[in-house]
Design a protein around this motif. Structure first.
Motif, mmCIF file in Angstrom:
data_model
loop_
_atom_site.group_PDB
_atom_site.id
_atom_site.type_symbol
_atom_site.label_atom_id
_atom_site.label_comp_id
_atom_site.label_asym_id
_atom_site.label_seq_id
_atom_site.Cartn_x
_atom_site.Cartn_y
_atom_site.Cartn_z
ATOM 1 N N LEU A 161 67.363 18.365 26.744
ATOM 2 C CA LEU A 161 67.862 19.739 26.749
ATOM 3 C C LEU A 161 69.384 19.767 26.793
ATOM 4 C CD1 LEU A 161 67.453 22.809 26.945
ATOM 5 C CD2 LEU A 161 67.224 22.529 29.436
ATOM 6 N N LEU A 162 69.965 18.952 27.647
ATOM 7 C CA LEU A 162 71.426 18.903 27.752
ATOM 8 C C LEU A 162 72.060 18.468 26.432
ATOM 9 C CD1 LEU A 162 71.905 17.278 31.288
ATOM 10 C CD2 LEU A 162 72.229 19.676 30.652
ATOM 11 N N PHE A 163 71.380 17.576 25.725
ATOM 12 C CA PHE A 163 71.906 17.128 24.439
ATOM 13 C C PHE A 163 72.036 18.287 23.458
ATOM 14 C CE2 PHE A 163 70.796 15.844 20.062
ATOM 15 C CZ PHE A 163 71.912 15.089 19.755
ATOM 16 N N TRP A 164 70.985 19.105 23.340
ATOM 17 C CA TRP A 164 71.019 20.206 22.376
ATOM 18 C C TRP A 164 72.003 21.294 22.798
ATOM 19 C CZ3 TRP A 164 69.607 18.903 17.893
ATOM 20 C CH2 TRP A 164 68.550 18.025 17.698
ATOM 21 N N SER A 170 77.825 9.001 17.848
ATOM 22 C CA SER A 170 77.080 7.757 17.663
ATOM 23 C C SER A 170 75.848 7.720 18.561
ATOM 24 C CB SER A 170 77.984 6.558 17.957
ATOM 25 O OG SER A 170 79.128 6.561 17.135
ATOM 26 N N ILE A 171 76.039 8.105 19.832
ATOM 27 C CA ILE A 171 74.921 8.115 20.769
ATOM 28 C C ILE A 171 73.848 9.094 20.318
ATOM 29 C CG2 ILE A 171 74.241 8.692 23.141
ATOM 30 C CD1 ILE A 171 77.070 7.780 23.979
ATOM 31 N N GLY A 172 74.274 10.280 19.858
ATOM 32 C CA GLY A 172 73.316 11.280 19.395
ATOM 33 C C GLY A 172 72.524 10.788 18.203
ATOM 34 N N ALA A 173 73.211 10.139 17.246
ATOM 35 C CA ALA A 173 72.518 9.615 16.073
ATOM 36 C C ALA A 173 71.501 8.547 16.464
ATOM 37 C CB ALA A 173 73.532 9.046 15.085
#
Length: 203
Positions: A146-149, A26-29
């Motif tokens: 960067l950490l997200f990917w 959800s956070i990523g979206a």
């Protein structure tokens, strides 16, 4: 269902695992689309939601780490090669680190950017970790993305490995993280030898 972890993940670990997974998705979206939203009162609401969910994940992953230290973890499924078990352990550790680092970097970015304090889901004001600092804010913004990917790549690998065990190896690796009622019929057992055939023909 046992709350603690035995030969499979207990109810508490399952709840924390799937809750954190859904929140991260959800956070990523939200994070991928909120930068394209027009600057309006709704824009600030979406950013507050993103930050609030991120801090919620930070709290939940701390709870999950504490619970895992207390409840332990199931051993690898019988027959799992040692290198796969080791790789899974390293991947889990990296995912934990990233889930901790991502909200912390976002929190530090928010603090250093000089934005007004936000309230967690409108309930409690979140303290700042740093005074306004443009260079730090820029660095944390880039780090956060960067950490997200990297996290997405690891999660895809983690999910792919679970599906491999479920559909190719046909073992209980994935089923152990599901409620028992979902497990029935999910693992295909090896066919039992026929008593009517001699051992050399039971192949």
């Amino acid at each position: 269902m046992s709350l603690k972890n035995t030969d499979r993940w207990g109810a508490t670990s399952q709840l924390l695992h799937w809750t954190i997974a859904v929140l991260i998705l959800s956070i990523g979206a939200v994070g991928l689309v909120m930068g394209e939203l027009p600057r309006s009162p709704k824009w600030f609401w979406v950013y507050t939601l993103h930050k609030s969910l991120g801090l919620t994940v930070l709290a939940l992953v701390l709870v999950r780490i504490a619970w895992r230290l207390y409840a332990g973890a199931p051993p690898p499924v019988e027959g799992t090669p040692r290198w796969q078990a080791r790789l899974a352990s390293l991947t889990h550790g990296a995912i934990y680190v990233l889930i901790l680092a991502m909200p912390l970097s976002g929190w530090l970015y928010d603090s250093a950017s000089g934005l007004r304090p936000f309230r967690w889901f409108g309930l409690a004001e979140v303290p700042k970790l740093s005074p306004p600092h443009e260079a730090l804010a820029d660095a944390m913004h880039e780090t956060h993305e960067l950490l997200f990917w990297v996290l997405i790549a690891l999660v895809i690998g983690h999910a792919g490995a679970a599906l491999y065990h479920h559909f190719v190896r046909r073992d209980a690796t994935l089923a152990r993280m599901l409620p028992r009622r979902w497990r029935a019929g999910s693992v295909v057992p090896t066919a039992a030898p026929s008593p009517d055939l001699p051992p050399e023909d039971q192949r």
